[in-house]
Design an enzyme around this catalytic site. Structure first.
Site, PDB file in Angstrom:
ATOM      1  N   SER A 248       0.804  -1.344  -0.136  1.00  0.00           N
ATOM      2  CA  SER A 248       0.047   0.157  -0.038  1.00  0.00           C
ATOM      3  C   SER A 248       0.838   1.436  -0.060  1.00  0.00           C
ATOM      4  O   SER A 248       0.379   2.462  -0.159  1.00  0.00           O
ATOM      5  CB  SER A 248      -0.987  -0.047   1.251  1.00  0.00           C
ATOM      6  OG  SER A 248      -0.122   0.051   2.336  1.00  0.00           O
ATOM      7  N   LYS A 293      -6.165   4.516   8.505  1.00  0.00           N
ATOM      8  CA  LYS A 293      -4.980   5.035   7.804  1.00  0.00           C
ATOM      9  C   LYS A 293      -5.183   6.745   7.804  1.00  0.00           C
ATOM     10  O   LYS A 293      -4.256   7.494   8.245  1.00  0.00           O
ATOM     11  CB  LYS A 293      -4.812   4.828   6.479  1.00  0.00           C
ATOM     12  CG  LYS A 293      -3.950   3.531   6.368  1.00  0.00           C
ATOM     13  CD  LYS A 293      -3.762   3.067   5.229  1.00  0.00           C
ATOM     14  CE  LYS A 293      -3.047   1.570   5.270  1.00  0.00           C
ATOM     15  NZ  LYS A 293      -2.333   1.047   3.854  1.00  0.00           N
TER      16      LYS A 293
END
Length: 356
Positions: A248, A293
């Site tokens: 990611s 996140k």
């Protein structure tokens, strides 16, 4: 009253002692790809002019409970009620058909591949040529190729036919019937690595003859390798970041490389964070744990968060106050948005909404 109290105590004890099949996700560390980590620069570029940068282009992570950890009911309920934690089924993070070691190996390989793709995407965005070659990505144990071909060997041709894509290898091998011979012309991995380091053409090629066998479950001929693509870069680019796994961080690594290789100073002193996988063409893909996140990024001071298009709806449902979610689909999209942020054109940014 005594009976009720005893029952309450019993329920509390049960909640603490009885494990439930859930795991917990929470915001993990964020790292500025333009800065240092562990005492050394995250992005290390040599042999090419680089430019000063200011601000943050932070990659973000998610912290998860270990594979052997078993939550109790009290922890699960607390996680469900807390804004900065996410409780998910244990099998979501740790599938039953894979061991912890296998999962760790997978995430390490994904992280390594994300770094490779980030380099390719960044250089292509800057119109800097990148060489490609077809290689042996892996060798199946106890297969015809074991001991004869090795991971990293460069595949030049199969049965005299040159290969340009990994898929070419399978097509040429499966033209055979099981039990027939197939000839690979390869540059051994060690020679290929030495040639790349010394910036020269490989001196050693060899022909390896394998006897195909029948693929498990069908009649195809196979030799037991997985072909892949490796790249040759015109100058060294190293990404130094330990204790991180998964794909990611690809987008933020790519943007950091672009920022260092151009005089534009695209972060321009601002605190920008983001996430997203990236492929060699610069396409940005979705990731897991987007809610955690964004929380982690805002907690560290991020003002803008570059969000993969396919994660936008989930992220927009609970956006941390003070954080602007910017929708991106390619590295080009991200750079256009960063230019708008630099010019103060926040109104022109493509923002995430709950609808898409």
């Amino acid at each position: 009253m005594l009976a009720s109290l005893l029952m309450l105590i019993a329920f509390l004890c049960a909640g603490v002692l009885i494990p439930v099949p859930y795991s917990e996700m929470s915001p993990g560390p964020t790292v500025n790809t333009l800065g240092d980590h562990g005492g050394e620069p995250v992005l290390q570029i040599s042999g090419r002019k680089t430019y000063p940068t200011t601000g943050h282009l932070n990659m973000t992570t998610v912290r998860v409970t270990g594979s052997q950890y078993r939550m109790n009911m009290v922890e699960a309920v607390y996680g469900w009620l807390t804004h900065d934690k996410l409780v998910v089924p244990h099998s979501t993070l740790y599938p039953d058909d894979k061991t912890p070691d296998q999962l760790n190996q997978e995430t390490a390989e994904e992280f390594s591949q994300s770094q490779e793709s980030a380099k390719v995407a960044a250089l292509k965005q800057l119109d800097i040529p990148v060489g490609t070659r077809v290689v042996v990505a892996s060798v199946v144990k106890a297969s015809p190729a074991e001991g004869l071909l090795h991971a990293g060997d460069v595949i030049k041709s199969v049965d005299g036919t040159e290969v340009g894509q990994p898929g070419d290898v399978a097509k040429l091998v499966t033209k055979h019937k099981p039990g027939q011979k197939v000839a690979f012309r390869v540059v051994p991995a060690k020679e290929a690595a030495a040639a790349e380091k010394e910036k020269r053409q490989p001196k050693t090629e060899e022909t390896v003859t394998l006897v195909t066998r029948e693929a498990p479950g069908d009649k195809r001929a196979v030799v037991g390798i997985q072909a892949g693509t490796a790249h040759t870069f015109p100058f060294p680019i190293n990404i130094k970041l330990a204790d991180v796994g998964g794909p990611s961080a690809g987008l933020m690594f790519a943007l950091g490389i672009v920022d260092k290789l151009t005089p534009d100073n695209i972060a321009d002193g601002r605190f920008i964070a983001g996430t997203g996988t990236i492929d060699d063409s610069g396409k940005v893909g979705p990731i897991g744990g987007i809610e955690m996140k964004t929380v982690g990024a805002r907690n560290k001071g991020a003002e803008y968060f570059l969000t993969p298009k396919d994660n936008c709806a989930a992220a927009a449902k609970d956006t941390p106050k003070g954080l602007t979610l910017v929708k991106v689909d390619t590295i080009g999209d991200a750079l256009k948005s960063l230019e708008k942020i630099k010019k103060g054109d926040a109104a022109g940014l493509p923002r995430c909404t709950t609808g898409k």
